[in-house]
Design a protein around this motif. Structure first.
Motif, PDB file in Angstrom:
ATOM      1  N   GLN A 246       0.808  -1.219   0.000  1.00  6.21           N
ATOM      2  CA  GLN A 246       0.000   0.000   0.000  1.00  6.21           C
ATOM      3  C   GLN A 246       0.847   1.278   0.000  1.00  6.21           C
ATOM      4  O   GLN A 246       0.308   2.381  -0.093  1.00  6.21           O
ATOM      5  CB  GLN A 246      -0.906   0.031   1.251  1.00  6.21           C
ATOM      6  CG  GLN A 246      -1.633  -1.262   1.550  1.00  6.21           C
ATOM      7  CD  GLN A 246      -2.604  -1.655   0.467  1.00  6.21           C
ATOM      8  OE1 GLN A 246      -3.212  -0.784  -0.143  1.00  6.21           O
ATOM      9  NE2 GLN A 246      -2.770  -2.944   0.231  1.00  6.21           N
ATOM     10  N   LEU A 247       2.170   1.123   0.090  1.00  8.61           N
ATOM     11  CA  LEU A 247       3.020   2.302   0.232  1.00  8.61           C
ATOM     12  C   LEU A 247       2.971   3.209  -0.999  1.00  8.61           C
ATOM     13  O   LEU A 247       2.997   4.438  -0.875  1.00  8.61           O
ATOM     14  CB  LEU A 247       4.463   1.872   0.502  1.00  8.61           C
ATOM     15  CG  LEU A 247       4.746   1.314   1.903  1.00  8.61           C
ATOM     16  CD1 LEU A 247       6.188   0.847   1.999  1.00  8.61           C
ATOM     17  CD2 LEU A 247       4.463   2.368   2.960  1.00  8.61           C
ATOM     18  N   ALA A 248       2.929   2.608  -2.184  1.00  9.51           N
ATOM     19  CA  ALA A 248       2.933   3.422  -3.405  1.00  9.51           C
ATOM     20  C   ALA A 248       1.719   4.350  -3.441  1.00  9.51           C
ATOM     21  O   ALA A 248       1.833   5.531  -3.807  1.00  9.51           O
ATOM     22  CB  ALA A 248       2.962   2.522  -4.639  1.00  9.51           C
ATOM     23  N   GLY A 249       0.552   3.843  -3.059  1.00 14.27           N
ATOM     24  CA  GLY A 249      -0.643   4.687  -3.050  1.00 14.27           C
ATOM     25  C   GLY A 249      -0.538   5.827  -2.058  1.00 14.27           C
ATOM     26  O   GLY A 249      -0.937   6.965  -2.346  1.00 14.27           O
ATOM     27  N   HIS A 250       0.001   5.546  -0.860  1.00 10.45           N
ATOM     28  CA  HIS A 250       0.175   6.612   0.129  1.00 10.45           C
ATOM     29  C   HIS A 250       1.198   7.642  -0.349  1.00 10.45           C
ATOM     30  O   HIS A 250       1.046   8.847  -0.101  1.00 10.45           O
ATOM     31  CB  HIS A 250       0.618   6.013   1.458  1.00 10.45           C
ATOM     32  CG  HIS A 250      -0.436   5.186   2.134  1.00 10.45           C
ATOM     33  ND1 HIS A 250      -1.674   5.690   2.460  1.00 10.45           N
ATOM     34  CD2 HIS A 250      -0.446   3.893   2.545  1.00 10.45           C
ATOM     35  CE1 HIS A 250      -2.406   4.755   3.043  1.00 10.45           C
ATOM     36  NE2 HIS A 250      -1.678   3.646   3.108  1.00 10.45           N
ATOM     37  N   LEU A 251       2.251   7.167  -1.025  1.00  8.02           N
ATOM     38  CA  LEU A 251       3.262   8.083  -1.535  1.00  8.02           C
ATOM     39  C   LEU A 251       2.680   9.026  -2.597  1.00  8.02           C
ATOM     40  O   LEU A 251       2.999  10.224  -2.622  1.00  8.02           O
ATOM     41  CB  LEU A 251       4.439   7.303  -2.115  1.00  8.02           C
ATOM     42  CG  LEU A 251       5.551   6.912  -1.147  1.00  8.02           C
ATOM     43  CD1 LEU A 251       6.547   5.992  -1.837  1.00  8.02           C
ATOM     44  CD2 LEU A 251       6.256   8.149  -0.618  1.00  8.02           C
ATOM     45  N   LYS A 252       1.841   8.499  -3.468  1.00 10.60           N
ATOM     46  CA  LYS A 252       1.220   9.334  -4.492  1.00 10.60           C
ATOM     47  C   LYS A 252       0.379  10.445  -3.856  1.00 10.60           C
ATOM     48  O   LYS A 252       0.470  11.617  -4.244  1.00 10.60           O
ATOM     49  CB  LYS A 252       0.348   8.481  -5.409  1.00 10.60           C
ATOM     50  CG  LYS A 252       1.122   7.505  -6.281  1.00 10.60           C
ATOM     51  CD  LYS A 252       0.166   6.637  -7.071  1.00 10.60           C
ATOM     52  CE  LYS A 252       0.925   5.574  -7.870  1.00 10.60           C
ATOM     53  NZ  LYS A 252       0.009   4.665  -8.607  1.00 10.60           N
ATOM     54  N   GLY A 253      -0.441  10.072  -2.885  1.00 14.16           N
ATOM     55  CA  GLY A 253      -1.258  11.076  -2.216  1.00 14.16           C
ATOM     56  C   GLY A 253      -0.418  12.115  -1.494  1.00 14.16           C
ATOM     57  O   GLY A 253      -0.745  13.311  -1.494  1.00 14.16           O
ATOM     58  N   LEU A 254       0.701  11.682  -0.884  1.00 14.30           N
ATOM     59  CA  LEU A 254       1.560  12.612  -0.164  1.00 14.30           C
ATOM     60  C   LEU A 254       2.251  13.590  -1.114  1.00 14.30           C
ATOM     61  O   LEU A 254       2.310  14.798  -0.850  1.00 14.30           O
ATOM     62  CB  LEU A 254       2.599  11.820   0.629  1.00 14.30           C
ATOM     63  CG  LEU A 254       3.574  12.624   1.488  1.00 14.30           C
ATOM     64  CD1 LEU A 254       2.822  13.470   2.506  1.00 14.30           C
ATOM     65  CD2 LEU A 254       4.552  11.690   2.188  1.00 14.30           C
ATOM     66  N   LEU A 255       2.753  13.090  -2.239  1.00 12.42           N
ATOM     67  CA  LEU A 255       3.421  13.969  -3.195  1.00 12.42           C
ATOM     68  C   LEU A 255       2.430  14.940  -3.833  1.00 12.42           C
ATOM     69  O   LEU A 255       2.770  16.105  -4.092  1.00 12.42           O
ATOM     70  CB  LEU A 255       4.120  13.134  -4.264  1.00 12.42           C
ATOM     71  CG  LEU A 255       5.319  12.300  -3.780  1.00 12.42           C
ATOM     72  CD1 LEU A 255       5.836  11.399  -4.899  1.00 12.42           C
ATOM     73  CD2 LEU A 255       6.431  13.210  -3.286  1.00 12.42           C
ATOM     74  N   ARG A 256       1.214  14.481  -4.115  1.00 14.34           N
ATOM     75  CA  ARG A 256       0.197  15.394  -4.655  1.00 14.34           C
ATOM     76  C   ARG A 256      -0.113  16.513  -3.653  1.00 14.34           C
ATOM     77  O   ARG A 256      -0.265  17.685  -4.028  1.00 14.34           O
ATOM     78  CB  ARG A 256      -1.074  14.627  -4.992  1.00 14.34           C
ATOM     79  CG  ARG A 256      -0.976  13.721  -6.211  1.00 14.34           C
ATOM     80  CD  ARG A 256      -2.357  13.312  -6.679  1.00 14.34           C
ATOM     81  NE  ARG A 256      -2.290  12.240  -7.651  1.00 14.34           N
ATOM     82  CZ  ARG A 256      -2.441  10.951  -7.377  1.00 14.34           C
ATOM     83  NH1 ARG A 256      -2.679  10.567  -6.124  1.00 14.34           N
ATOM     84  NH2 ARG A 256      -2.365  10.029  -8.317  1.00 14.34           N
ATOM     85  N   ALA A 257      -0.244  16.148  -2.376  1.00 12.87           N
ATOM     86  CA  ALA A 257      -0.543  17.164  -1.357  1.00 12.87           C
ATOM     87  C   ALA A 257       0.601  18.151  -1.221  1.00 12.87           C
ATOM     88  O   ALA A 257       0.375  19.366  -1.071  1.00 12.87           O
ATOM     89  CB  ALA A 257      -0.818  16.479  -0.016  1.00 12.87           C
ATOM     90  N   ASN A 258       1.844  17.662  -1.285  1.00 10.47           N
ATOM     91  CA  ASN A 258       2.991  18.575  -1.264  1.00 10.47           C
ATOM     92  C   ASN A 258       2.949  19.542  -2.446  1.00 10.47           C
ATOM     93  O   ASN A 258       3.207  20.744  -2.302  1.00 10.47           O
ATOM     94  CB  ASN A 258       4.300  17.785  -1.297  1.00 10.47           C
ATOM     95  CG  ASN A 258       4.645  17.174   0.048  1.00 10.47           C
ATOM     96  OD1 ASN A 258       4.312  17.725   1.091  1.00 10.47           O
ATOM     97  ND2 ASN A 258       5.313  16.038   0.034  1.00 10.47           N
ATOM     98  N   GLY A 259       2.641  19.007  -3.633  1.00 10.86           N
ATOM     99  CA  GLY A 259       2.576  19.843  -4.819  1.00 10.86           C
ATOM    100  C   GLY A 259       1.474  20.887  -4.736  1.00 10.86           C
ATOM    101  O   GLY A 259       1.676  22.041  -5.136  1.00 10.86           O
TER     102      GLY A 259
END
Length: 414
Positions: A246-259
Motif C-alpha cells: 500500500q506504500l505506493a498509493g500513500h506516496l502518491k497522495g503525499l506527493l500530490r498534497a505537497n505539490g
C-alpha cells in the motif's frame, strides 16, 4: 490591561524592521552564516503578527468583521451513497473486499469448528472474538490478538478472585456494576482495558444466574484463544493485505498534497491573492496524507521482517517530509500575512523548481507523467531584494529537501 499592552505591536514591527537592517549590515564572512539569525527574525515576525491578530480580536471596531466563518463542511470527508462504489469493490484488488472474504471465511470456519467440538454452552464467544479481532491490516489483527488474550486472562483471574474471596452478594454486585461501567467507558478508547473489565463483568453476571463460574472462566479463555487463533491464521493465509503493497498509493497522495501546497506558495509569490479557505484545505490535506503515510510505515514495521520493504530508506524519507512541511508552512504563513505583491522572478523560479522535482517524483510512481501547472520557462538569475534574501534561502532549502526526497524515493524501489 492586557489589551492596552497589545497596542505596542506597531512599535514592535518597527523595531523588528530595524533589527533586520542590522542583520543585513553584518559582514558576511566565509566561515559564518547569518541564516540562524534570519530564521529567529522570521519567528519573531510571526509572533508579532499573532499579537496583532489578538489586538484586532479585542478591538470593538473589528468585532462585526468576524461574523463570517469558513465552511467547516469542506473539511469533513463525505462518502456519497452510490451503487458504483459497491460494484467497484467486488474485486480481489479491493482491500475492503478481501477483508470481507477473510471475515466471512473465518466466521464460517469458527462456527463449524464449534459445532464439531461441542465444548460449553457459549460457543458464540468464538464468533464474537473473530469479528472483533480480525482487522484489514495484519499489524492491527496481531495487536488485537495480544490485547484480547491478555485482557481475558487478567480479567478472568480478577473475576474468579472476586467470586472466591468476596462472599457478600451486594459487594459482588457493586464490583459488577463498576466493571460494566468500565466496559462501556473504554469501548472506543482502550480495547485492552475494555476486555479487562468485560471478562469479570460477564463472570459475575453469569454467577448470579446460577452458573458455575470456574467452568465458565475456563470456557471463556478457551473460546477466546480459539477465536484469536482462527483470526490470526486467516489474516496470514487467506488473501493477506500487507502494508508494503500500500506504500505506493500513500506516496502518491503525499506527493500530490505537497505539490498542491507548494502551488499555493507559487501563486502568492506571483502576486495572486490566496484565500484562507483554499490554504487551509491544502494544509489539511497535507496533514492527512502525512499522517496516513507515517501510520502505514509504523504498521509495516509490525509485520513479518521478510515482507518489510525498504525500511532503511523509508525512515529518512519521512524525516525529510516533516522538514519540508515545516519549512513550507513557515514560508506560506509569512506570505499570506502580507499584502499580495509580485516577488522577484528568481523566487518564483526557485519554487517552481521544487515543484517540478515533486512532479518528477510523482511521475516515477505513475505509468504516465503528470502534467505540471506551474513549470514555465526558467527565470533569469538575478539577486533578489534585500528583504527577499531570507525568502530566497528558504526556497533554496525547500528545493534541496525536495531533491533529497527524490533521491530517497529512487532507493525505495516501488
Amino acid at each position: 490591561g492586557h489589551v492596552a499592552d497589545l497596542r505596542g505591536v506597531g512599535r514592535l514591527e518597527a523595531q523588528l524592521t530595524a533589527l533586520k537592517a542590522e542583520i543585513d549590515a553584518l559582514p558576511k564572512l566565509p566561515s559564518e552564516s547569518h541564516l540562524v539569525l534570519r530564521k529567529i527574525l522570521v519567528n519573531l515576525r510571526r509572533l508579532a503578527g499573532r499579537l496583532g491578530e489578538l489586538e484586532q480580536f479585542f478591538d470593538a471596531e473589528t468585532i462585526p468583521e468576524r461574523k463570517s466563518r469558513l465552511d467547516h463542511g469542506l473539511f469533513v470527508s463525505h462518502q456519497p451513497i452510490d451503487p458504483k462504489i459497491f460494484w467497484s469493490n467486488l474485486t480481489l484488488g479491493s482491500v475492503v473486499f478481501r477483508h470481507s472474504l477473510r471475515v466471512a471465511f473465518a466466521c464460517v470456519f469458527g462456527y463449524l469448528l464449534t459445532r464439531l467440538i461441542n465444548y460449553g454452552e457459549h460457543s458464540y464467544w468464538v464468533l464474537l472474538t473473530i469479528a472483533f479481532i480480525l482487522k484489514p491490516a495484519f499489524s492491527l489483527t496481531r495487536e488485537r490478538n495480544v490485547q484480547r488474550i491478555i485482557g481475558t486472562l487478567g480479567g478472568g483471574l480478577f473475576g474468579v478472585a472476586v467470586l472466591y474471596l468476596v462472599p457478600g452478594k451486594e459487594v459482588q454486585f457493586g464490583i459488577m456494576v463498576l466493571c460494566m461501567l468500565g466496559t462501556y467507558s473504554f469501548l472506543r478508547i482502550n480495547y485492552l482495558a475494555m476486555v479487562c473489565f468485560t471478562t469479570p463483568f460477564m463472570l459475575i453476571l453469569f454467577s448470579f444466574l446460577g452458573m458455575p463460574f470456574l467452568e465458565l472462566a475456563q470456557e471463556r479463555v478457551f473460546d477466546t484463544v480459539l477465536g484469536c487463533a482462527i483470526a490470526f491464521g486467516t489474516s496470514v493465509l487467506l488473501l493477506p493485505s500487507w502494508e508494503a503493497d500500500q506504500l505506493a498509493g500513500h506516496l502518491k497522495g503525499l506527493l500530490r498534497a505537497n505539490g498542491s501546497y507548494l502551488d499555493l506558495i507559487i501563486s502568492a509569490l506571483e502576486g495572486r491573492k490566496v484565500s484562507q479557505l483554499s490554504y487551509k484545505l491544502a494544509r489539511k490535506e497535507l496533514y492527512v496524507q502525512t499522517a496516513n503515510f507515517s501510520a502505514s510505515f509504523q504498521r509495516m514495521l509490525n509485520e513479518p521482517r521478510n515482507l518489510q520493504r525498504s525500511k532503511k530508506h523509508l525512515h529518512p524519507f519521512i524525516v525529510l517530509q516533516h522538514i519540508l512541511f515545516s519549512n513550507m508552512a513557515t514560508l506560506a504563513t509569512d506570505l499570506l500575512r502580507r499584502e499580495p505583491r509580485v516577488h522577484a522572478p528568481v523566487l518564483v523560479h526557485s519554487a517552481q523548481k521544487a515543484l517540478r522535482t515533486l512532479q518528477s517524483s510523482l511521475s516515477r510512481l505513475h505509468a504516465e507523467k503528470e502534467e505540471g501547472s506551474k513549470e514555465g520557462a526558467p527565470a533569469a538569475e538575478q539577486a533578489p531584494a534585500a528583504e527577499d534574501s531570507l525568502m530566497k534561502e528558504q526556497l533554496d532549502y525547500i528545493n534541496q529537501v525536495c531533491v533529497d526526497m527524490d533521491k530517497a524515493l529512487r532507493n525505495l524501489g516501488l
